[in-house]
Design a protein around this motif. Structure first.
Motif, short mmCIF file in Angstrom:
data_model
loop_
_atom_site.label_atom_id
_atom_site.label_comp_id
_atom_site.label_asym_id
_atom_site.label_seq_id
_atom_site.Cartn_x
_atom_site.Cartn_y
_atom_site.Cartn_z
N GLY A 482 -111.20 -13.66 4.07
CA GLY A 482 -110.49 -14.13 2.88
C GLY A 482 -109.17 -13.41 2.80
O GLY A 482 -109.11 -12.20 2.96
N ALA A 483 -108.07 -14.14 2.56
CA ALA A 483 -106.74 -13.54 2.57
C ALA A 483 -106.01 -13.83 1.27
O ALA A 483 -106.23 -14.85 0.61
N ALA A 484 -105.16 -12.89 0.90
CA ALA A 484 -104.31 -13.05 -0.27
C ALA A 484 -102.96 -12.43 0.05
O ALA A 484 -102.88 -11.37 0.65
N THR A 485 -101.87 -13.11 -0.37
CA THR A 485 -100.51 -12.69 -0.03
C THR A 485 -99.66 -12.56 -1.28
O THR A 485 -99.84 -13.31 -2.24
N ALA A 486 -98.73 -11.59 -1.26
CA ALA A 486 -97.78 -11.43 -2.35
C ALA A 486 -96.43 -11.04 -1.76
O ALA A 486 -96.35 -10.49 -0.66
N LEU A 487 -95.36 -11.36 -2.51
CA LEU A 487 -94.00 -11.02 -2.08
C LEU A 487 -93.48 -9.82 -2.87
O LEU A 487 -93.85 -9.62 -4.03
N LYS A 488 -92.64 -9.05 -2.22
CA LYS A 488 -92.08 -7.87 -2.87
C LYS A 488 -91.29 -8.26 -4.11
O LYS A 488 -91.28 -7.54 -5.11
N THR A 489 -90.63 -9.41 -4.04
CA THR A 489 -89.81 -9.86 -5.18
C THR A 489 -90.66 -10.14 -6.41
O THR A 489 -90.16 -10.10 -7.53
N ASP A 490 -91.94 -10.44 -6.20
CA ASP A 490 -92.83 -10.71 -7.32
C ASP A 490 -93.48 -9.43 -7.85
O ASP A 490 -94.16 -9.45 -8.87
N GLY A 491 -93.30 -8.34 -7.13
CA GLY A 491 -93.95 -7.08 -7.50
C GLY A 491 -95.36 -7.06 -6.95
O GLY A 491 -96.09 -8.04 -7.01
N TYR A 492 -95.75 -5.90 -6.37
CA TYR A 492 -97.06 -5.81 -5.75
C TYR A 492 -98.08 -5.23 -6.73
O TYR A 492 -97.88 -4.14 -7.26
N ASP A 493 -99.16 -5.99 -6.92
CA ASP A 493 -100.33 -5.47 -7.63
C ASP A 493 -101.43 -5.31 -6.58
O ASP A 493 -102.11 -6.27 -6.24
N ILE A 494 -101.53 -4.10 -6.02
CA ILE A 494 -102.44 -3.88 -4.90
C ILE A 494 -103.89 -4.20 -5.29
O ILE A 494 -104.62 -4.85 -4.52
N ASP A 495 -104.29 -3.77 -6.48
CA ASP A 495 -105.66 -4.07 -6.91
C ASP A 495 -105.90 -5.57 -6.96
O ASP A 495 -106.97 -6.06 -6.58
N ARG A 496 -104.92 -6.31 -7.46
CA ARG A 496 -105.06 -7.78 -7.54
C ARG A 496 -105.16 -8.38 -6.15
O ARG A 496 -105.97 -9.29 -5.90
N LEU A 497 -104.34 -7.89 -5.20
CA LEU A 497 -104.41 -8.41 -3.83
C LEU A 497 -105.79 -8.18 -3.23
O LEU A 497 -106.35 -9.07 -2.58
N MET A 498 -106.35 -6.98 -3.47
CA MET A 498 -107.67 -6.68 -2.93
C MET A 498 -108.74 -7.56 -3.56
O MET A 498 -109.63 -8.07 -2.88
#
Length: 523
Positions: A482-498
């Motif tokens: 299972g994968a989830a991606t975020a962009l730096k411009t959107d701000g990283y929420d590491i817990d949310r990505l996990m």
């Protein structure tokens, strides 16, 4: 890690509970089995949740872990009384289908209680281990003088066990008749009264009659004060100073026996004695005896003296090898408590520093697979945040539990190593972690398109399937992702990505495994 074992015929309950936020500094590890007979030996910090009264079995009575019964109200009417009394918690649902919010509230309370009990247990272990490691006598008493806790050194001194000492008084423990105590000069009980009255730590020289004769102890005693200011007992640490005679001769012997570079300077700072280890480390410099130490140090060691962690540190060459020494000193006082000099010590910490480096590396590495662990991810999270695009991919091995149950954990470990090697080769240059159990995480900073990301993941799944198939007993295994991606411009929420990658992994598992789900992508 809180280990949650669920006895249920499907994975729905686990999926519902896995959405609950764990307590601070905690994580959940879920295992769902269809029968209580499949549980086996449970690790510490475990709970068993039984989905339905009918799923309970007699074998649950043998576990000392938390037992939770999940049931609708009507079913409780027919529940066995012994089972209900054995249960640590009863989660009653208003209907046959569990209510998500109520279930989450129940589970949060259980997790919080497990975390509290785990912390208390470990704090108790730490405290008892520390107490037993102290070479001096250590004890805790109530206000009546009964011993509530002592360390191993205390037991050796009185030649009694902790069980024999518990709740017993001074006379019994030291084998002194009360009438003899009254005639003697023993001040143990009286000094505790002083401490309770003063409500502060006091220092005493106490005479104690033991089986080996009269002994003199230098004793620190402190009151145990509750939050409301009430004294509920005393604690003490006693050092036996009976043998401290002929101090000068014994001091010389002690200094020579210490595995440290030791020297003594007088009140003017002049060095008056050094031991053999000092000559071992500093023999290549000019002699120090009879000279002012600070002037000698500035002249001979000035370039090599630094400060680390608030401690003075010196690097010297011994036999062609650089050694790291930590400096410390303590005052020497006479019988009138006047300082007459200083005992100084250089302790060799070279091997300790090397071991610290090795320990840091081991702490960040999974022993079985050689991959980084979650602690390593935390340490490097700042670097990962610099990437323009960040992708978390959660992997786990499908049906690994079946292999463990059928062939044993050694074969299961082999499957974990295969999976780790496959992920490392397929995601070379990315951060590959084992997050626990059969679960892995790959953190990608490469700017894959969604199509490239899916192709890379599916290639990894296919390679894993082929690697498993090459082993006869592992041929039924596969991996899910299972994968989830975020962009730096959107701000990283590491817990949310996990969490999003874990949610996508759960969805992939729900399709039978062996596939990939990218969070937010329509299937």
């Amino acid at each position: 890690m809180l280990h949650i074992y669920i006895i249920s015929n499907d994975q729905e309950l686990e999926q519902m509970l896995s959405r609950t936020e764990p307590p601070e500094d905690c994580g959940f590890e879920f295992t769902t089995v269809s029968s209580a007979y499949d549980l086996g030996t449970l690790p510490p910090d475990s709970a068993v949740i039984v989905d339905g009264i009918d799923s309970a079995a007699d074998t649950l009575f043998s576990y000392d872990k938390k037992l939770v019964l999940l049931s609708d109200a009507p079913s409780l009417e027919y529940a066995d009384d012994a089972l209900l009394f054995r249960a640590d918690a009863l989660w009653v649902m208003p209907d046959v289908i569990p209510d998500r919010r109520l279930l989450s509230a129940y589970f949060s309370a259980l997790a919080s209680q497990m975390k509290t009990e785990s912390d208390l247990r470990k704090q108790t272990i730490c405290f008892e281990t520390m107490a037993d490691s102290i070479p001096d006598l250590m004890w805790f008493k109530d206000t009546e003088g009964a011993h509530m806790m002592v360390n191993d050194s205390f037991c050796r001194a009185v030649e009694k066990t902790k069980e024999q000492i518990y709740k017993r008084g001074h006379y019994y423990i030291w084998d002194i008749p009360e009438e003899e105590y009254e005639k003697g000069e023993y001040v143990c009980l009286e000094s505790e009264e002083v401490v309770i009255e003063a409500k502060k730590t006091c220092l005493f020289d106490e005479k104690i009659k033991t089986k080996s004769g009269l002994r003199m102890f230098r004793t620190y005693k402190s009151p145990l004060i509750d939050r409301d200011g009430t004294v509920f007992g005393t604690c003490g640490v006693a050092h036996d100073v009976t043998e401290s005679k002929n101090v000068k001769g014994e001091m010389a012997g002690i200094l020579e026996s210490l595995p440290y570079a030791v020297f003594i300077k007088d009140s003017n700072g002049t060095v008056i004695s050094v031991n053999a280890y000092f000559n071992k480390y500093f023999g290549g410099y000019e002699p120090v005896l009879g000279k002012n130490f600070n002037e000698w140090k500035k002249r001979c060691l000035g370039y090599s003296v630094t400060t680390s962690g608030g401690r003075e540190e010196t690097r010297v060459n011994v036999g062609g090898e650089e050694r790291v020494l930590i400096y410390g000193e303590e005052p020497l006082t006479d019988v009138f408590s006047e300082q007459i000099g200083t005992i100084c010590m250089y302790r060799d910490v070279t091997d300790e520093r090397h071991l610290e480096r090795q320990t840091r590396e081991l702490n960040n590495t999974d022993f079985l697979t050689g991959l980084d662990n979650m602690r390593c991810l935390t340490a490097h999270i700042g670097e990962l945040r610099q990437a323009d695009r960040l992708t978390f991919i959660a992997f786990d091995i499908d049906r690994l539990t079946d292999v463990n149950d059928k062939y044993g954990f050694f074969l299961g470990d082999e499957a974990l190593v295969i999976a780790a090697q496959t992920l490392r080769s397929c995601f070379w240059g990315e951060t590959v972690l084992r997050s626990g159990g059969d679960k892995f995480i790959v953190v990608c900073t490469t700017e894959f398109t969604d199509t490239e990301l899916r192709q890379r993941i599916e290639k990894a799944l296919e390679n894993a399937r082929r690697s498993f198939a090459a082993h006869e007993r592992l041929s039924g295994l596969s991996c899910s992702a299972g994968a989830a991606t975020a962009l730096k411009t959107d701000g990283y929420d590491i817990d949310r990505l996990m969490k999003d990658s874990a949610s996508a992994l759960s969805e992939a598992k729900s399709y039978g495994g062996g596939c990939c789900v990218i969070y937010g992508e329509e299937l």
